[in-house]
Scaffold this motif. Sequence first.
Motif, PDB file in Angstrom:
ATOM      1  N   UNK A   1      49.873  37.519  20.217  1.00  0.00           N
ATOM      2  CA  UNK A   1      50.070  36.184  19.628  1.00  0.00           C
ATOM      3  C   UNK A   1      50.993  35.350  20.503  1.00  0.00           C
ATOM      4  N   UNK A   2      52.084  35.954  20.971  1.00  0.00           N
ATOM      5  CA  UNK A   2      53.052  35.236  21.808  1.00  0.00           C
ATOM      6  C   UNK A   2      52.408  34.757  23.106  1.00  0.00           C
ATOM      7  N   UNK A   3      51.623  35.618  23.749  1.00  0.00           N
ATOM      8  CA  UNK A   3      50.978  35.241  25.002  1.00  0.00           C
ATOM      9  C   UNK A   3      49.941  34.142  24.777  1.00  0.00           C
ATOM     10  N   UNK A   4      49.200  34.245  23.671  1.00  0.00           N
ATOM     11  CA  UNK A   4      48.194  33.208  23.377  1.00  0.00           C
ATOM     12  C   UNK A   4      48.865  31.855  23.167  1.00  0.00           C
ATOM     13  N   UNK A   5      49.920  31.828  22.353  1.00  0.00           N
ATOM     14  CA  UNK A   5      50.615  30.569  22.089  1.00  0.00           C
ATOM     15  C   UNK A   5      51.209  30.003  23.370  1.00  0.00           C
ATOM     16  N   UNK A   6      51.801  30.877  24.179  1.00  0.00           N
ATOM     17  CA  UNK A   6      52.434  30.396  25.407  1.00  0.00           C
ATOM     18  C   UNK A   6      51.420  29.720  26.330  1.00  0.00           C
ATOM     19  N   UNK A   7      50.329  30.392  26.621  1.00  0.00           N
ATOM     20  CA  UNK A   7      49.360  29.829  27.562  1.00  0.00           C
ATOM     21  C   UNK A   7      48.649  28.608  26.971  1.00  0.00           C
ATOM     22  N   UNK A   8      48.365  28.622  25.670  1.00  0.00           N
ATOM     23  CA  UNK A   8      47.726  27.464  25.040  1.00  0.00           C
ATOM     24  C   UNK A   8      48.632  26.250  25.103  1.00  0.00           C
ATOM     25  N   UNK A   9      49.916  26.431  24.776  1.00  0.00           N
ATOM     26  CA  UNK A   9      50.877  25.326  24.814  1.00  0.00           C
ATOM     27  C   UNK A   9      51.190  24.920  26.248  1.00  0.00           C
ATOM     28  N   UNK A  10      51.248  25.887  27.151  1.00  0.00           N
ATOM     29  CA  UNK A  10      51.577  25.578  28.541  1.00  0.00           C
ATOM     30  C   UNK A  10      50.553  24.618  29.135  1.00  0.00           C
ATOM     31  N   UNK A  11      49.264  24.913  28.949  1.00  0.00           N
ATOM     32  CA  UNK A  11      48.233  24.043  29.517  1.00  0.00           C
ATOM     33  C   UNK A  11      48.165  22.709  28.775  1.00  0.00           C
ATOM     34  N   UNK A  12      48.454  22.721  27.459  1.00  0.00           N
ATOM     35  CA  UNK A  12      48.453  21.463  26.703  1.00  0.00           C
ATOM     36  C   UNK A  12      49.592  20.556  27.169  1.00  0.00           C
ATOM     37  N   UNK A  13      50.776  21.128  27.351  1.00  0.00           N
ATOM     38  CA  UNK A  13      51.928  20.340  27.801  1.00  0.00           C
ATOM     39  C   UNK A  13      51.729  19.875  29.246  1.00  0.00           C
ATOM     40  N   UNK A  14      51.136  20.742  30.061  1.00  0.00           N
ATOM     41  CA  UNK A  14      50.866  20.365  31.446  1.00  0.00           C
ATOM     42  C   UNK A  14      49.926  19.169  31.512  1.00  0.00           C
ATOM     43  N   UNK A  15      48.886  19.177  30.666  1.00  0.00           N
ATOM     44  CA  UNK A  15      47.955  18.049  30.628  1.00  0.00           C
ATOM     45  C   UNK A  15      48.643  16.787  30.115  1.00  0.00           C
ATOM     46  N   UNK A  16      49.558  16.951  29.152  1.00  0.00           N
ATOM     47  CA  UNK A  16      50.253  15.794  28.586  1.00  0.00           C
ATOM     48  C   UNK A  16      51.215  15.156  29.575  1.00  0.00           C
ATOM     49  N   UNK A  17      51.694  15.933  30.532  1.00  0.00           N
ATOM     50  CA  UNK A  17      52.679  15.411  31.482  1.00  0.00           C
ATOM     51  C   UNK A  17      52.043  14.640  32.630  1.00  0.00           C
ATOM     52  N   UNK A  18      50.728  14.689  32.763  1.00  0.00           N
ATOM     53  CA  UNK A  18      50.055  14.001  33.856  1.00  0.00           C
ATOM     54  C   UNK A  18      49.845  12.535  33.511  1.00  0.00           C
ATOM     55  N   UNK A  19      50.524  11.671  34.233  1.00  0.00           N
ATOM     56  CA  UNK A  19      50.392  10.229  34.036  1.00  0.00           C
ATOM     57  C   UNK A  19      50.138   9.582  35.385  1.00  0.00           C
ATOM     58  N   UNK A  20      49.134   8.726  35.426  1.00  0.00           N
ATOM     59  CA  UNK A  20      48.818   8.006  36.660  1.00  0.00           C
ATOM     60  C   UNK A  20      50.000   7.118  37.048  1.00  0.00           C
ATOM     61  N   UNK A  21      50.396   7.192  38.312  1.00  0.00           N
ATOM     62  CA  UNK A  21      51.537   6.406  38.774  1.00  0.00           C
ATOM     63  C   UNK A  21      51.287   4.900  38.647  1.00  0.00           C
ATOM     64  N   UNK A  22      50.019   4.489  38.704  1.00  0.00           N
ATOM     65  CA  UNK A  22      49.677   3.071  38.602  1.00  0.00           C
ATOM     66  C   UNK A  22      49.423   2.629  37.170  1.00  0.00           C
ATOM     67  N   UNK A  23      49.577   3.564  36.223  1.00  0.00           N
ATOM     68  CA  UNK A  23      49.253   3.225  34.828  1.00  0.00           C
ATOM     69  C   UNK A  23      50.092   2.066  34.323  1.00  0.00           C
ATOM     70  N   UNK A  24      51.413   2.143  34.475  1.00  0.00           N
ATOM     71  CA  UNK A  24      52.277   1.085  33.962  1.00  0.00           C
ATOM     72  C   UNK A  24      52.090  -0.219  34.724  1.00  0.00           C
ATOM     73  N   UNK A  25      51.767  -0.142  36.011  1.00  0.00           N
ATOM     74  CA  UNK A  25      51.496  -1.368  36.774  1.00  0.00           C
ATOM     75  C   UNK A  25      50.255  -2.070  36.246  1.00  0.00           C
ATOM     76  N   UNK A  26      49.232  -1.267  35.917  1.00  0.00           N
ATOM     77  CA  UNK A  26      48.017  -1.862  35.357  1.00  0.00           C
ATOM     78  C   UNK A  26      48.281  -2.466  33.987  1.00  0.00           C
ATOM     79  N   UNK A  27      49.074  -1.758  33.172  1.00  0.00           N
ATOM     80  CA  UNK A  27      49.425  -2.288  31.850  1.00  0.00           C
ATOM     81  C   UNK A  27      50.181  -3.604  32.002  1.00  0.00           C
ATOM     82  N   UNK A  28      51.114  -3.632  32.939  1.00  0.00           N
ATOM     83  CA  UNK A  28      51.906  -4.842  33.154  1.00  0.00           C
ATOM     84  C   UNK A  28      51.021  -6.012  33.563  1.00  0.00           C
TER      85      UNK A  28
END
Length: 228
Positions: free
Chosen positions: A47-74
Amino acid sequence: MIAYFQDQAEVVEEVSQEKTLSIYNLIMDGGIGGQIIIALLFVLLAVALYIYFERFFAIKAASKVDKNFMNQIKDHVMNGKLESAKSLCDNTTTPTARLIGKGISRIGKPLEDINKAIENAGKLEVYQLEKNVSVLATIAGAAPMIGFLGTVIGMIVAIHEIANSGGQIDIKMLSDGLYTAMTTTVAGLIVGIIAYISYNHLVVRTDKVVYQMEAKSVEFLDLLNEPV
């Protein structure tokens, strides 16, 4: 002479085989109580290993932000292209984009209302990032205690054997209890350490994403405060 060396080789082989004891044999020699506790700890580890890897990849995906994203929004906001800005946020599946999208949908209302909407959306995003992470903390604390429970059970078995030995104490009759005590303790500590390290690693990565969300939200609110 050759026969002598062959006999000596067989003796050495037998001794080495006697000294070699697999983990499986240790677990099986620990008795039914030790086997149940080891099985429970194995489930907790899975259970611990499943939660760790599931959350790890979810958090990794959440941390990816295009550097030009805020410039485009602006650019979209400054040019009054709110629909384009909203569409950009909808097509960017990150917590930061969803926060900015929530703020864009509130443009035209007081700045305090926009800030409040972003804060509420941020709380929901943090909750999603931290989903099931607390289970790791629970396993990190519970696994060693379950292992120590096996230790107590093993010592009870050993003491029971001593009490029934009639004064003839033999280490062989104590082996089941001692195996239970040692194997469950080691297994509990191993599972607890793995869960503890996994939990802290996820907490650190989650904090980085939260900081990123806060920084981008402040940048967006500063954009709305800029004079036209």
